[in-house]
Scaffold this active site. Structure first.
Site, PDB file in Angstrom:
ATOM      1  N   CYS B 438       0.826  -1.210   0.000  1.00 60.29           N
ATOM      2  CA  CYS B 438       0.000   0.000   0.000  1.00 60.29           C
ATOM      3  C   CYS B 438       0.855   1.252   0.000  1.00 60.29           C
ATOM      4  O   CYS B 438       0.862   2.021  -0.943  1.00 60.29           O
ATOM      5  CB  CYS B 438      -0.877   0.042   1.242  1.00 60.29           C
ATOM      6  N   GLU B 440       4.113   1.388   2.048  1.00 63.43           N
ATOM      7  CA  GLU B 440       5.249   1.173   2.929  1.00 63.43           C
ATOM      8  C   GLU B 440       6.578   1.268   2.177  1.00 63.43           C
ATOM      9  O   GLU B 440       6.827   0.494   1.265  1.00 63.43           O
ATOM     10  CB  GLU B 440       5.135  -0.209   3.583  1.00 63.43           C
TER      11      GLU B 440
END
Lengths: 263, 842
Positions: B438, B440
């Protein structure tokens, strides 16, 4: 910064951020309260009276209008400085009519310039020349309406004749950093090719001016009339069609102007 | 200089045909991998685990049915039809067995499963009883951790039931030297070992496992070369015949050896991407900086005149379609949390090189073209933004945003690089970051980030403050005192922090237990051979072989907690207009709003417990009576009026998301209650914990397990997503919302923050709309926000898609850190997306 400047008070009814249609870039629009004209198509009827009013909106009664200092408004304006910097945006005074609150408006524009914020005004141009002259040094862009070249018809639809406005247009064109002429295109008032052509011809005759915006009439303000318990003067008049707007754009272009539909 | 880059390249006719193929079949669960894995495990009983893993991997690659799909230029799959999936019983299996009869019809991510597949899986499952990572992890956990998980304070579901994934390997290395080159490196390391070394056994086994895995990968490609030749021989169409022969030649060479052309590099890349996701079920296998490691091959071919831009674009487009052909079945609860069949293969373009120079190149723009050509959820397409990013690049990205597919996501180098440095990365490595899953960030080829390690619901500890640590009659949290007796806000806030600290520690316990279980039972030698310094250290990624090791569990609900604590501070301790006791009662009664069965049960448990505490003995009949009373008429009209008054007072308070420095600074402090305690903990791989602030799509299902909160949020409704303001509460427009969010500390949340904004398409209309949009992103990033993503689609469109899903089969929306097909999402998640504030361009 000059404290006296920051404590000047004025009357506004809204501050709208992330506006992208009233001057260059991302702008914060400060809506001042009170206007000399009563245009039938006005989409901000709550802006017209200088008085603080009650307006019903979505079932709840809302107070329209509040007195504020330049400092308070400036603080709100400065919040979006990162976006002005990235987009070439800034502040636009709208209304209502800022020319009717010259002390407040000029102080606010001065404070914005002192803070490096680009300034613009959206105006009817209906004021004494001396008042207009006070504004000009503090404005990067003037967005000024020319609604009709026929003074009688102008008065019929806006309650005021246009002589003073046209004189001010020339004054602003000569002295302002940049003037863009805006025309609200109102069916039954000024939406013929002749009428738009006349405005375009006048605009083209102004020194240093080469840009005109044709703003199609819309009915988004209709609910507000109801909220203020007033009849909607435009009734069921439909907005001009896209084809018609394109025709008018071609008309205005014949005068060598850069024409844009919408703000 | 960039002008040539941006010229769009027409999409080849092959691409829509390949996309149609993707959707011909419904996603289906296939049994082959599980059967082959079990066969191999039975053969290798008693051998060192890392060798068993390598042998199983080799056995699977030897026997897995393979096919070349019509029109494909890039080949390789691990299922019979695209978008189907294999299963991974070594991690967990019982949930799937339990869901055999519902998995095809569930609302989130359904998968068809045939009776034959069920039978085949039922045959192998008995073997796995007691042997999974999930079972071992459970055994490693402290009892209080299991209790906290049962009570939904946090959930480490991701790695508890599946592989870890969340990694970007050194793709460039495979492209350069091939698996034969990596095997040579492993052989050299083996040669250096002395049998008397203290860790000889471990190193030796691991390096042997790497050799087996590399060999297996090469042989797998050789199977494709043979198949392509076979099909070419039988092919009557000369054009396709030539294509098949070219495919055969590619598979002869890569990924065994280094790529000598862009086409080979593309095929080599795809084998790596596919095989990592065949060795393990870990998702978020992120291609990372594809534009950087692919560019040299493209440039060389272009300079030699060996390739046209059009053909290169077609190959990139083919890879984009391929990335959508992989799939994974998750348990029903996790499927809600990761809804949309997403594999989170994050691919990022633009940004700086290790030396700090902008390296946006032609391939960056071709990746943008590919995203526009396929308009599919994968890859999770991201762009890096910094002061040196070309304006043209931003405008192109904005054009993709305008299509409404929720891509790309925008990432701010100016925050992420220093944030990574603060976690021990060198400046050079930090500058070379890419995004996993997502939001990171990590340095590719050197990191085992364990991003996405758990979901921590920041609202639940606050509920426990009100109940003195009791949930549904069980003392799950510490006794932080009777709220009715608290006299200062600090006392209340300290109680919240105490609950937070307690559960954060338990979450660390859960993550570390799972971490250890993966090291013990599922080391991944194939994956490990592409991450530095596994070969050097002679151990797998799961045992700490990577240069950088982290564990990154994500907290969510900041906006709710900020608004809630601010409301308590103001109404209880400043205005004295409500007491905490009254508030507690209002929460228990869900502010007088109707209760569903779950809420009624919770309240019944609460009432029953109070009665028992007061010395009453309750029979089952008594409890039933209480439940009936509660469910029918939870509170009187007077109570309802009182609760409504409280709700009105809460509604009138300032809220996070409206550019109010006082409220926003408060939110910043509330976020620290999650991000700061985490920094004290370490994982078994020798790395540090770091916080993320994002929910994937878990804010909806986990919100459904959360009672009413003091910010006026009703029970079981979604919790705010990421660092975004609570839905519908930001009313001052996009710049105000962005300013508020930027006041949070995005550096400390070095595992990523997620800021969702939803735009009506009109906001991006025309050249002016794009310019304003770009300025908005730039302005937010100037204020040190870390990430931004956008849904550009009208409410009407989404509503219509709910009514006529068939018309909108390919409508892509941004869910959280990823995009998904809208019609595949559950109804409640669809509703949540529709309800997110739609920011207009006034």
């Amino acid at each position: 910064m000059d404290n006296a400047l920051l404590s000047v008070t004025g009357r506004i009814f809204d501050i709208q951020r992330f506006s992208t249609h009233d001057g260059p870039g991302i702008r914060t629009i400060v809506f001042l309260k009170g206007c000399a004209l009563r245009c039938r198509w006005c989409c901000n009827p709550e802006s017209q009276s200088y008085d603080i009013q009650q307006m019903k909106q979505a079932g709840t009664v809302k107070t329209v209008g509040r007195d504020v200092t330049v400092g308070e408004v400036l603080q709100e304006i400065l919040r979006d400085r990162p976006y002005y910097r990235r987009s070439g945006g800034g502040v636009t005074l709208s209304g209502g009519e800022s020319l009717l609150q010259p002390d407040f408006a000029v102080a606010l524009l001065t404070a914005c310039h002192e803070n490096g914020v680009n300034t613009a005004i959206e105006t009817t141009g209906f004021a004494d020349a001396a008042v207009v002259e006070r504004f000009l040094p503090h404005l990067d862009t003037v967005l000024m309406d020319i609604k009709h070249m026929d003074s009688r018809k102008h008065a019929e639809f806006t309650t005021k004749p246009n002589e003073k406005i046209l004189q001010n247009a020339r004054l602003i064109a000569e002295k302002a950093n940049k003037l863009i002429v805006r025309v609200p295109v109102i069916p039954g008032f000024n939406d013929t090719e002749e009428e738009i052509g006349a405005i375009a011809a006048f605009t083209a005759s102004l020194p240093n001016v080469n840009e005109i915006h044709l703003l199609p009439y819309h009915r988004m303000g209709r609910d507000k009339y109801e909220g203020l318990d007033r009849p909607y003067p435009m009734g069921d008049v439909p907005p001009p069609t896209a084809e018609h707007m394109n025709r008018l754009m071609l008309t205005a272009q014949r005068y060598g102007l850069t024409v844009q539909i919408g703000g | 200089m960039a002008t040539a880059y941006t010229a769009n390249i027409e999409k080849s006719a092959r691409i829509p045909a390949l996309i149609d193929q993707l959707f011909e079949n419904k996603p289906e669960i296939e049994a082959d991998r599980a059967v082959l894995l079990t066969e191999s495990y039975r053969e290798t009983e008693g051998q060192p685990i890392v060798l068993r893993r390598a042998k199983a991997f080799a056995h699977i690659l030897e026997k897995l049915p393979i096919s070349i799909r019509p029109l494909e230029l890039i080949v390789g799959g691990n299922t019979k039809s695209p978008r189907s999936c294999q299963t991974f019983p070594e991690y967990s299996y019982s949930w799937l067995e339990d869901e055999f009869d519902t998995v095809a019809t569930r609302s989130a991510d359904p998968f068809y499963i045939s009776e034959e597949t069920k039978d085949a899986l039922r045959k192998v499952y008995p073997y796995w009883k007691g042997k999974t990572t999930s079972e071992l992890a459970t055994a490693y956990m402290a009892p209080e951790t299991l209790t906290a998980m049962e009570h939904n304070i946090f959930t480490p579901g991701n790695y508890f039931y599946n592989g870890i994934g969340h990694v970007t390997v050194d793709y460039g290395k495979v492209l350069r030297v091939g698996f034969k080159g990596i095997a040579a490196e492993a052989k050299a390391a083996l040669a250096k070992l002395r049998v008397s070394d203290e860790d000889y056994a471990r190193r030796h086994q691991f390096l042997e496992a790497v050799l087996i895995s590399c060999e297996a990968a090469c042989r797998f490609a050789a199977r494709y070369a043979a198949l392509a030749r076979e099909e070419a021989a039988a092919c009557g169409d000369d054009t396709r015949k030539a294509e098949l022969l070219r495919i055969a030649a590619n598979c002869d060479r890569v990924p065994a050896q280094g790529a000598t052309s862009f086409y080979e590099a593309c095929q080599s890349f795809w084998f790596v991407q596919l095989l990592i996701q065949t060795e393990s079920s870990g998702h978020s296998i992120s291609p990372g900086r594809f534009d950087q490691y692919m560019y040299p091959y493209y440039k060389a071919d272009l300079d030699k005149g060996a390739i046209t831009r059009e053909f290169a674009q077609e190959l990139v487009d083919c890879i984009w379609v391929k990335l959508n052909s992989l799939n994974k079945v998750r348990d029903a609860a996790s499927a809600e949390g990761f809804a949309g069949y997403s594999l989170f293969q994050n691919l990022i373009v633009g940004g700086q090189d290790a030396g700090g120079c902008d390296v946006t190149n032609d391939m960056s723009y071709m990746c943008m073209n590919a995203t526009l050509h396929v308009l599919l959820p994968q890859p999770s397409f991201s762009v890096r933004v910094w002061n040196g990013t070309p304006h043209e690049f931003m405008l192109r990205a904005a054009e993709i945003t305008r299509t409404g597919i929720g891509l790309p996501a925008y990432y701010n180098d100016e925050v992420i690089i220093p944030a990574l440095q603060s976690r021990g990365l060198t400046l050079e490595d930090a500058r070379d970051y890419n995004i996993i899953g997502c939001v990171e960030p990590q340095k590719s080829g050197k990191t085992d980030g364990w991003h996405d390690a758990a979901f921590f619901n920041m609202c639940r500890p606050l509920e426990l403050v009100f109940s003195n640590g009791v949930d549904n009659g069980v003392q799950v949290g510490p006794q932080t005192g009777d709220v009715a007796k608290m006299t200062t806000f600090d006392e209340f806030y300290d109680a919240y922090k105490a609950q937070m600290n307690y559960f954060i520690e338990l979450m660390v316990n859960a993550d570390n237990a799972i971490d250890q279980a993966h090291a013990d039972r599922c080391p991944l030698p194939f994956l490990s051979c592409m991450v530095e310094d596994c070969i050097g250290r002679g151990k797998s990624l799961q045992e700490g072989g990577a240069v950088y090791n982290f564990t990154g569990p994500q907290g969510f609900g900041i906006a709710n907690m900020a608004d809630a604590l601010y409301a308590i501070k103001t109404l209880v301790f400043e205005q004295h207009s409500v007491s905490l006791g009254e508030w507690k009662e209002a929460l228990e009664h869900n502010y007088g709003k109707d209760m569903d069965a779950k809420q009624a049960e919770a309240l019944t448990a609460q009432v029953a417990r109070q009665l028992v505490e007061n010395g009453k003995t309750l029979t089952a009949a008594d409890v039933k009576t209480i439940y009936e009373t509660v469910a029918k008429n939870p509170c009187s009209d007077a109570q309802k009026a009182q609760y409504q008054q409280l709700l009105d007072r809460i509604a009138a308070l300032p809220k996070f998301g409206n550019d109010l420095p006082e409220v926003d600074e408060f939110a910043r402090d509330v976020a620290y209650t999650y991000t700061r305690p985490l920094l004290h903990y370490r994982n078994p791989r020798g790395g540090q914990f770091q916080a993320g602030l994002y929910p994937v799509s878990a804010n909806v299902p986990l919100g459904a397990q959360t009672g009413a909160t003091p910010d006026g949020r009703l029970a079981n409704t979604p919790v705010a997503d990421g660092v975004s303001p609570a839905a519908g509460r930001d009313i001052k427009g996009p710049t105000a919302a962005a300013n508020s969010v930027s006041r949070l500390d995005h550096y400390i949340a070095s595992n990523g923050t997620l800021f969702n904004m939803k735009f009506h398409p009109s906001a991006l209309a025309g050249a002016g709309g794009l310019e304003s949009f770009v300025a908005l992103v730039r302005g937010y990033f100037d204020q040190k926000g870390s990430h931004m993503q956008f849904n550009v689609v009208s409410r009407e469109t989404l509503r219509d898609a709910q009514k006529n899903p068939d018309k909108y089969r390919s409508l892509v929306v941004r869910v959280a850190g990823y995009s998904a097909l809208f019609t595949t999402l559950s109804r409640s998640l669809q509703d949540d997306i529709i309800n997110r504030t739609e920011q207009g361009g006034f």
